[in-house]
Enzyme design. Structure first.
Site, PDB file in Angstrom:
ATOM      1  N   CYS A 105      -6.419  -5.786  -7.594  1.00 37.31           N
ATOM      2  CA  CYS A 105      -6.260  -5.357  -6.204  1.00 37.31           C
ATOM      3  C   CYS A 105      -5.701  -6.473  -5.328  1.00 37.31           C
ATOM      4  O   CYS A 105      -5.145  -6.211  -4.263  1.00 37.31           O
ATOM      5  CB  CYS A 105      -7.576  -4.829  -5.652  1.00 37.31           C
TER       6      CYS A 105
ATOM      7  N   TYR B 209       0.844  -1.193   0.000  1.00 36.42           N
ATOM      8  CA  TYR B 209       0.000   0.000   0.000  1.00 36.42           C
ATOM      9  C   TYR B 209       0.883   1.248   0.000  1.00 36.42           C
ATOM     10  O   TYR B 209       0.590   2.222  -0.698  1.00 36.42           O
ATOM     11  CB  TYR B 209      -0.938   0.002   1.211  1.00 36.42           C
TER      12      TYR B 209
END
Length: 169
Positions: A127, A96
């Protein structure tokens, strides 16, 4: 006008949704942030042939990329995160924090995680390729076990083999 179909996959049924003929959703069963069924429009099993063929090739290990037109509904920030996700190569992962840095805001890793979790076109907008800073698996709308299986699949692990990824505590 929205329309949908449901296709089988090694990860369970996938609901494909199109908005005026353009793919705008790919949802797994029991997915977090999955819209209500009535938002998917009528079922049309003829509209999604190209998407089905590309998904079949991906799941068969014959293709690593998708060449579909997509319509991603979200905020400008969410769309920028989803665009970064599409740059992560097959078989690779990013954290992230790395995505936040790529977007020019290293302090935005939590916001990146929230946008990642709202991705409306799972698998195609990968994702599942985003992991925690320590290298472990964190959050996935389709469930962590699916995320692990997708990453192992892309990493070349044989079904039933020891996983390459661990859940973060």
């Amino acid at each position: 006008m929205k329309q949908h179909t449901i296709v089988d996959s090694p990860y369970g049924p996938l609901t494909l949704v199109a908005d005026d003929g353009v793919l705008c959703g790919l949802y797994m069963s029991e997915q977090r942030h999955r819209p209500p069924e009535e938002d998917f429009g009528p079922r049309d099993d003829t509209l999604f042939r190209e998407a089905e063929e590309q998904l079949e090739a991906y799941f068969a290990g014959e293709s690593k990329d998708f060449g579909l037109e997509l319509r991603l509904h979200g905020t400008p920030f969410q769309r920028s995160v989803w665009a970064e996700l599409r740059k992560i190569p097959y078989g690779e992962t990013r954290t992230y924090g790395e995505l936040a840095e790529a977007l020019g805001n290293p302090a935005a890793s939590r916001a990146v995680g929230l946008a990642n979790g709202k991705n409306p076109i799972g698998i195609i907008v990968p994702c599942h390729r985003v992991i925690g800073a320590g290298g472990g698996l964190t959050g996935y709308g389709g469930g962590l076990e699916r995320k692990r299986r997708l990453l192992d699949f892309e990493g070349g692990a044989a079904p039933g083999a020891t996983t390459l990824f661990q859940l973060e505590a």
